[in-house]
Each structure stands twice: as structure tokens, then as C-alpha cells.
Scaffold this motif. Structure first.
Motif, mmCIF file in Angstrom:
data_model
loop_
_atom_site.group_PDB
_atom_site.id
_atom_site.type_symbol
_atom_site.label_atom_id
_atom_site.label_comp_id
_atom_site.label_asym_id
_atom_site.label_seq_id
_atom_site.Cartn_x
_atom_site.Cartn_y
_atom_site.Cartn_z
ATOM 1 N N UNK A 94 0.809 -1.352 -0.118
ATOM 2 C CA UNK A 94 0.114 -0.188 -0.177
ATOM 3 C C UNK A 94 0.957 1.323 -0.002
ATOM 4 N N UNK A 95 0.914 1.985 -1.074
ATOM 5 C CA UNK A 95 1.988 2.953 -1.391
ATOM 6 C C UNK A 95 1.192 4.292 -1.591
ATOM 7 N N UNK A 96 0.551 4.925 -0.961
ATOM 8 C CA UNK A 96 -0.115 6.302 -1.611
ATOM 9 C C UNK A 96 0.831 7.342 -1.677
ATOM 10 N N UNK A 97 1.977 7.061 -0.932
ATOM 11 C CA UNK A 97 3.000 8.221 -0.966
ATOM 12 C C UNK A 97 3.835 8.090 -2.217
ATOM 13 N N UNK A 98 3.643 6.998 -2.869
ATOM 14 C CA UNK A 98 4.507 6.765 -4.369
ATOM 15 C C UNK A 98 5.837 6.757 -4.055
ATOM 16 N N UNK A 99 6.191 6.207 -2.725
ATOM 17 C CA UNK A 99 7.657 5.883 -2.240
ATOM 18 C C UNK A 99 8.415 5.045 -3.219
ATOM 19 N N UNK A 100 9.571 4.900 -3.835
ATOM 20 C CA UNK A 100 10.175 4.020 -4.277
ATOM 21 C C UNK A 100 11.519 3.686 -3.810
ATOM 22 N N UNK A 101 11.816 2.385 -3.771
ATOM 23 C CA UNK A 101 13.013 1.942 -2.891
ATOM 24 C C UNK A 101 13.903 0.846 -3.959
ATOM 25 N N UNK A 102 15.079 0.680 -3.413
ATOM 26 C CA UNK A 102 15.970 -0.427 -4.059
ATOM 27 C C UNK A 102 17.087 -0.552 -3.061
ATOM 28 N N UNK A 103 17.442 -1.812 -3.047
ATOM 29 C CA UNK A 103 18.541 -2.305 -1.956
ATOM 30 C C UNK A 103 19.792 -3.245 -2.833
ATOM 31 N N UNK A 104 20.830 -2.911 -2.307
ATOM 32 C CA UNK A 104 21.842 -3.903 -2.778
ATOM 33 C C UNK A 104 22.730 -3.998 -1.604
ATOM 34 N N UNK A 105 23.541 -5.231 -1.624
ATOM 35 C CA UNK A 105 24.261 -5.535 -0.543
ATOM 36 C C UNK A 105 25.470 -6.647 -0.839
ATOM 37 N N UNK A 106 26.441 -6.331 -0.107
ATOM 38 C CA UNK A 106 27.405 -7.632 0.028
ATOM 39 C C UNK A 106 27.684 -7.840 1.511
ATOM 40 N N UNK A 107 28.662 -8.629 1.881
ATOM 41 C CA UNK A 107 28.811 -8.959 3.351
ATOM 42 C C UNK A 107 29.489 -7.625 4.169
ATOM 43 N N UNK A 108 29.945 -6.835 3.375
ATOM 44 C CA UNK A 108 30.615 -5.656 4.075
ATOM 45 C C UNK A 108 29.687 -4.519 4.027
ATOM 46 N N UNK A 109 28.802 -4.438 3.276
ATOM 47 C CA UNK A 109 27.693 -3.180 3.132
ATOM 48 C C UNK A 109 26.625 -3.316 2.564
ATOM 49 N N UNK A 110 25.545 -2.795 3.025
ATOM 50 C CA UNK A 110 24.347 -2.711 2.620
ATOM 51 C C UNK A 110 23.884 -1.200 2.251
ATOM 52 N N UNK A 111 23.393 -1.223 1.160
ATOM 53 C CA UNK A 111 22.781 0.290 0.660
ATOM 54 C C UNK A 111 21.436 0.207 0.225
ATOM 55 N N UNK A 112 20.643 1.241 0.485
ATOM 56 C CA UNK A 112 19.143 1.348 0.056
ATOM 57 C C UNK A 112 19.017 2.831 -0.355
ATOM 58 N N UNK A 113 18.383 2.917 -1.670
ATOM 59 C CA UNK A 113 18.215 4.237 -2.230
ATOM 60 C C UNK A 113 16.877 4.340 -2.246
ATOM 61 N N UNK A 114 16.259 5.715 -2.024
ATOM 62 C CA UNK A 114 14.868 6.004 -1.846
ATOM 63 C C UNK A 114 14.629 7.196 -2.390
ATOM 64 N N UNK A 115 13.477 7.120 -3.296
ATOM 65 C CA UNK A 115 13.014 8.404 -4.058
ATOM 66 C C UNK A 115 11.619 8.482 -4.039
ATOM 67 N N UNK A 116 10.933 9.350 -4.760
ATOM 68 C CA UNK A 116 9.551 9.337 -4.782
ATOM 69 C C UNK A 116 9.044 9.476 -6.154
ATOM 70 N N UNK A 117 8.071 8.729 -6.452
ATOM 71 C CA UNK A 117 7.537 8.737 -7.723
ATOM 72 C C UNK A 117 8.265 8.120 -8.948
ATOM 73 N N UNK A 118 9.515 8.557 -9.159
ATOM 74 C CA UNK A 118 10.292 7.896 -10.163
ATOM 75 C C UNK A 118 11.027 6.749 -9.696
ATOM 76 N N UNK A 119 10.912 5.747 -10.521
ATOM 77 C CA UNK A 119 11.746 4.545 -10.200
ATOM 78 C C UNK A 119 13.077 4.523 -9.919
ATOM 79 N N UNK A 120 13.756 3.967 -9.030
ATOM 80 C CA UNK A 120 15.405 4.038 -8.668
ATOM 81 C C UNK A 120 15.689 2.694 -8.676
ATOM 82 N N UNK A 121 17.105 2.583 -8.944
ATOM 83 C CA UNK A 121 17.732 1.245 -8.746
ATOM 84 C C UNK A 121 19.085 1.722 -8.210
ATOM 85 N N UNK A 122 19.847 0.678 -7.502
ATOM 86 C CA UNK A 122 21.108 1.035 -6.941
ATOM 87 C C UNK A 122 21.746 -0.556 -6.936
#
Length: 253
Positions: A94-122
Motif C-alpha cells: 500500500x503505497x499512497x506516497x509513491x515512495x520508491x526504493x531499492x537495495x543492494x548488498x554484500x557482506x561488508x555493506x548494505x545500501x538502500x536508495x529512496x526516491x518518490x514517484x520515479x523508479x530508482x535502482x542501486x
């Protein structure tokens, strides 16, 4: 590193919030708290990983996602519900805010990109990993990228490979299609002297999606990792770096 996420209005225009956390720096009490945030189903899936390191990374990734989303949506981290598209990309159910997110990780670091409306990838990769550049690029990358990389040698080739690799992974994730898009159906042009924002994505004839869609692409080094962001917008983005570890409450004494 910043400690406050962007507002929704900023995210809609020219911001990508990039959250990060290192699984190796978390203690047992912090991991116990993170485990309390995820569902029984998620815990069952995590248990299927054979190595303890993979289990830990998966746990932290899932819990971090919930904690971060609650910085933008005023509901408890445990209450978030997710769905996946037919290619497996997760989103809020349920995403009425149009929040977009994407994650990527390895054993040393996890990142998560967040934007609104426009799709995002990391995507994030450890650049000291040993890889067989020639056969990988010949088989999976575009001809243009393979030729470009074979013209380089040594450290220059290695750096260009990981830059191209992370850009390609971030791009296919942002499209929502994933690697089924075909890693050879598009390619990147960039100036080695401009490592971050002067990056152009180009398309070969068999690219299956809309070639008129504008894209913002970004690459950088962060905590000794090579990472890339792609967002479906023509607007130059400001990257806001945020520490997800600060979202874990300090135990009361």
C-alpha cells in the motif's frame, strides 16, 4: 554523513536518499532488535541460507528496509507489507506516497536508495573481487562496452569494469525488469575523468523498452565499494548519504 532524510518535496524533484549500514559492525543486541522487526515468514526464508554470514546480511537488509521506510511513512517498521512485480522487484503493498526504493548488498555493506514517484535502482560491488573480465563482458555486456573495456589494462580496466557493472545492475533494477531486460541491449558512455555524473545510457536496436525515457545515472566510490544509482528522470540529482545504524535504538541501561 547526513543524519536527516530529505522531505517528500525534495525527493520528488532532485533528491535520492542513500542509506547504508555495515552488517559486520552490529553487535548481538542490535541484531536481536533487528530480528524483532521482521516477520516469521522472513525469518524462515533467512534460515534457508547455508552460511551464517548470508543469514546475517539478509536479516540486516530486511530489517533496515523496514526501519528506513518508517522514516518516510508514519507506521511502525513491523507493519510494512510488500509485494513483488512479475520480475521480482519489491515495492510497498500500500503505497499512497509513491515512495520508491531499492537495495543492494554484500557482506561488508548494505545500501538502500529512496526516491518518490520515479523508479530508482542501486547496486554495490567490492572492487577488489577477482573477476574474469574478458569472458564476462564478451558474453553478457554490449559489444560497445566489451570493446571499451578490452582497450584498457590493469587497474584502469578493473575500475571501468566495476563502474560499468554496477551501472548496468542499477539500471535493470530501476526498470523493474531485471537482467531479463538483456544486459547487451543498452550501454553506457562516460568520461573516465568525470567519475560521477557525466554518464549517458544508450540503447541498441533490441532494447525492449521506451528509448525516449530519460535517465539519471550516477557512480561513485563509497566506503571502499563501487556503487551506482539510476533513476527514471532527466533531473540532476543530489545524493543524500544517511547512516541507517543511527535508526537502531540504544539499549536502555
Amino acid at each position: 554523513m547526513n543524519s536527516t532524510p530529505s522531505s517528500f518535496s525534495q525527493l520528488q524533484h532532485d533528491h535520492i536518499d542513500l542509506w547504508s549500514i555495515s552488517p559486520k559492525q552490529l553487535n548481538d543486541s542490535e541484531l536481536k532488535y533487528l530480528k524483532s522487526l521482521i516477520t516469521d515468514e522472513e525469518q524462515t526464508r533467512i534460515a534457508t541460507f547455508k552460511s551464517s554470514s548470508a543469514q546475517k546480511t539478509s536479516l540486516v537488509s530486511r530489517a533496515m528496509c523496514r526501519l528506513v521506510l518508517s522514516q518516510y511513512i508514519n507506521i511502525p517498521a513491523q507493519a510494512h507489507q510488500f509485494s513483488r512485480n512479475k520480475h521480482g522487484k519489491p515495492s510497498l503493498l500500500k503505497n499512497s506516497t509513491q515512495l520508491q526504493f531499492n537495495l543492494s548488498h554484500n557482506e561488508d555493506l548494505i545500501i538502500m536508495a529512496v526516491s518518490v514517484k520515479d523508479e530508482v535502482g542501486c547496486d554495490i560491488e567490492n572492487p577488489i573481487r577477482k573477476v574474469s573480465i574478458e569472458p564476462i563482458t564478451r558474453r553478457y555486456f554490449s559489444t560497445q562496452e566489451h570493446v571499451m573495456l578490452m582497450a584498457k589494462q590493469g587497474q584502469a580496466q578493473n575500475a571501468a569494469f566495476f563502474k560499468t557493472w554496477t551501472l548496468k545492475e542499477a539500471f535493470v533494477k530501476a526498470t523493474g525488469v531485471g537482467i531479463k531486460l538483456g544486459l547487451d541491449s543498452f550501454y553506457f558512455l562516460y568520461d573516465d575523468k568525470d567519475n560521477k555524473q557525466n554518464i549517458q545510457v544508450c540503447f541498441n536496436e533490441h532494447y525492449p523498452l521506451n528509448i525516449e525515457q530519460p535517465w539519471y545515472c550516477f557512480h561513485d566510490q563509497f566506503q571502499q565499494q563501487s556503487f551506482a544509482l539510476c533513476r527514471a528522470t532527466k533531473t540532476l540529482q543530489k545524493i543524500c548519504y544517511l547512516d541507517a545504524a543511527q535508526l537502531i535504538p540504544v539499549p536502555k541501561r
